[in-house]
Design an enzyme around this catalytic site. Sequence first.
Site, short mmCIF file in Angstrom:
data_model
loop_
_atom_site.label_atom_id
_atom_site.label_comp_id
_atom_site.label_asym_id
_atom_site.label_seq_id
_atom_site.Cartn_x
_atom_site.Cartn_y
_atom_site.Cartn_z
N SER A 27 -9.79 1.64 2.79
CA SER A 27 -8.93 2.46 1.96
C SER A 27 -7.84 1.67 1.24
O SER A 27 -7.28 2.17 0.26
CB SER A 27 -8.28 3.52 2.83
N SER A 62 -10.10 -0.67 6.94
CA SER A 62 -9.47 -0.46 5.63
C SER A 62 -8.79 -1.68 5.02
O SER A 62 -8.38 -1.64 3.86
CB SER A 62 -8.46 0.68 5.71
N LYS A 120 0.86 -1.18 0.00
CA LYS A 120 0.00 0.00 0.00
C LYS A 120 0.91 1.23 0.00
O LYS A 120 1.95 1.24 0.68
CB LYS A 120 -0.87 -0.02 1.27
#
Lengths: 448, 471
Positions: free
Chosen positions: B153, B177, B78
Amino acid sequence: MEKKKTIAMRYTPVIGLEVHVELKTRSKMFCACSADYFGREPNTHTCPVCLGLPGALPVPNKKAIDWCILIGLALNCDIPLFSKFDRKNYFYPDLSKGYQISQYDEPFCKNGHVKISNGKRINIRRVHMEEDTGKLIHEAVDDQKVSLIDFNRSGVPLVEIVTEPDFESAEEVIEYLKTVQQIVRYLEVSNADMEKGNMRLEPNISLRKIKNSDLPKYKVEVKNINSFKFVEKTINFEIERQKKIFEGGKTPVQETRGWGEAKGETISQRSKEEAHDYRYFPEPDIPPIHWTESQVSHLKSQMIELPQTKFDRLRRVYGLSDYDAEILTKEKKTAIYFEEAVRLAKAIPTKTIANWIINKRIDIQNESVGRLIKQISMSHSSSIDESKLQSAIKDVIKDNEKAVNDYKNGKTSVIMFLIGNVMRKLKTKINPSIMKIALEKALRNSNG
Amino acid sequence: MKLRSLTIKKATEGLKQKKFSSVELTKACLEKIKKLNPTLNAFISVCEEEALKDARKADKAMQNGNTSPLLGIPIALKDLFLTKGIRTTAGSKVLENYVPPFDATVVKKLKDAGAVIIGKTNCDAWAHGSSGENSDFGPTKNPWNTDYVPGGSSSGSAVAVASDMCTASTGTDTGGSIRLPASFCNVVGLKPTYGRVSRYGIVAMASSLDSIGHFTKTVEDAALLLSITAGNDSMDATTPQKQVPDYPKSLNRKPRELMLGIPKEYFLTGIDPEIKELTTKALSVLRVSNYHTQEISLPHTEYANACYYIIQPAEVSSNLARYDGIRYGFRRETFGDEAKRRIMLGTYTLSSGYYDAYYKKAMKVRTLITRDFDEAFKIVDAIIAPVSPTPAWKIGEKIDDPLKMYLSDIFTVTANLAGIPGLSIPIGFTKNGLPVGIQILGPQFAEETLFEIGKAFEEATQNETWRKRKP
């Protein structure tokens, strides 16, 4: 004159103090960078943590926390078993994270006090730990005015000591400050050098009507003070300034002012309306600190003898005068030197040792205790038998009338003859120069 | 055999047996990225050159007998995970050109274990979002239906694993997330116990809630990755000195009989009937395995979202203060709407005069929510709950209604507030063909239990037709 007196009687200064002490730990408060930043090449003592880079996290310096607690203990504080760090949020370019890690409602130390010489007790509200900020440097580069940031100081451990508004004069403040400075130096946790910014002061000053026991509804905080002299000037200036405002029928406004040495006055920096809202909240990156009773008592057991105790002991044990004891305990190393000398030189009176150290301004860094003792013994073997010496001198003066008269008539070389006589009488070897001084003194005082 | 579809376990076996090389495996993933990324937008940066170099190095190391657990395995990060020399944006234009000078602790651990870093995945800017639409680099799309959101997210990381662009990926879970996008994309997502995995070097969202986890194709892989990333870090004061169990090994233990709690509060408000149905079905599968179920109550659940949306923005407002326009090149106007919204919310709730009514109260509620779980775990070994009240929604559907968007976190924020671990596993598809997952929650540091239950479910359903589906 008359008017001034009445004003002086109508108002009492109400003064509180915040003192920041920079600790001399090897590393910074929350990272492994060297905390020894003074005079270093800008931005060489930095890392992602003290630069506040994305993703960096603070890990507290255990030594710094222990030292903060030691300061608290030395100032007679309570050490709560629960404590935590908080974030103090504000914007300033020298603040790398946009917040300072500090302590808000659960400081490491609470409710201490210091006694000053007039017998008054200055209460200490709290002693807490925080980190220093970077430093802005305003200069011209290629003829352009720029502001540069040096983060070497960012994250250096600071201990803040906050008093209750218990001071009533600049003298009291100065005495307290000197005491605090002496204590942290004794503890060897800070150099407390004002010029280097190791110790910073922020007094808050207001005036209270004599008959009114309530605290004033305003206070004026003064920043940018970097010497004891300036704090004295600041306080006295503020007292006068605020008095005049009261005389004019008004109340001074709550604000932050700065000391301007050039004009010898304080200058308004920020009013109450512009005061920061620091939006404190618990620092989530550092778990709260839970002390056990035994951890606190372990720290207590590490406490060294503090200046006041040392002063009392030196007076009691060695029969020193207040004056001598004060000078000898002003710095810990002097006191240690003195006691070492006393221990090594059993035959020399402690008073003599004290006098030597005090009056001869012995450079204790470079003069070993052993050498000092030798010196004292050599020069002062006479003083061991001060009375014998004096009576021998007296006898020699009486028995050698001619030589004495010659001396008084200007034939000073004859003194060597007299010295020889005294020596023979005493049957000991004495430093001739000491003897000479004593003899000259006696000759001056002798009649005829 | 499609190399890129392999699990870490299978790929490692294949590499060891020299059935294929790390370069081949990495190339297969890179090809897939090239093919799909223009549509799915799962990656912000693809590290083709570095990845191939690392893959070649891994192949050589393999020949020299190196047996590092992730040797040659392509892993995506990420874009919140700092990578030395590779730009790290946090999905925000504010850090568009930011190249970190150091690796996050987790990145270092993955590299030390031999992983090949294949790229940096898209995410909602600063991890603010539940849909993947808040990225300043464009929304990520759901590989199962590109009209739908992949969940956020950690949107790109979930999509990258779901569509075989990498073997595994990392994510962060502050309010769901990881678990939400895992459930929307049919992959396994682990949110470990708070503090189990170091946060050092990961762009902070809300520091007291951020958990560092990952996406994998199987529960076994999730266990393997955690055994590498977990542990005390001297750079993160919130990681306890707690021994890291050998998670993969403990999966081979004799299955235990366990009591699973079904929290009634998670089945009340507006839950989609299909979610309810699939969850019920999953529970019956688990009951056939070694497990018993029991209804439990987590009475403060209804306050969780309100509590979360006070604490989280408060910490966000403080954590984003360092991007002050002086050092990162962009002024604060560059922040997107959602970041601005959270900065304002957080600044407000921390303000003097409001602190007690908001932040302080929220912290008290947080304690009550934690206590709910403590009580529950006295009678059950784990809790099974839906990840989200609905399956993935259409792109754009909630983007103009932040409150509606926040409500999608209603079942996930509780675990972050309590600091407990949660494992999101796939349980099937809606009639529309959208994936659905459940989360298994356990007491702090009980990840082993979550893996055990997750794997049991996988095994019990391995022959079901939905397991064979590919996006």
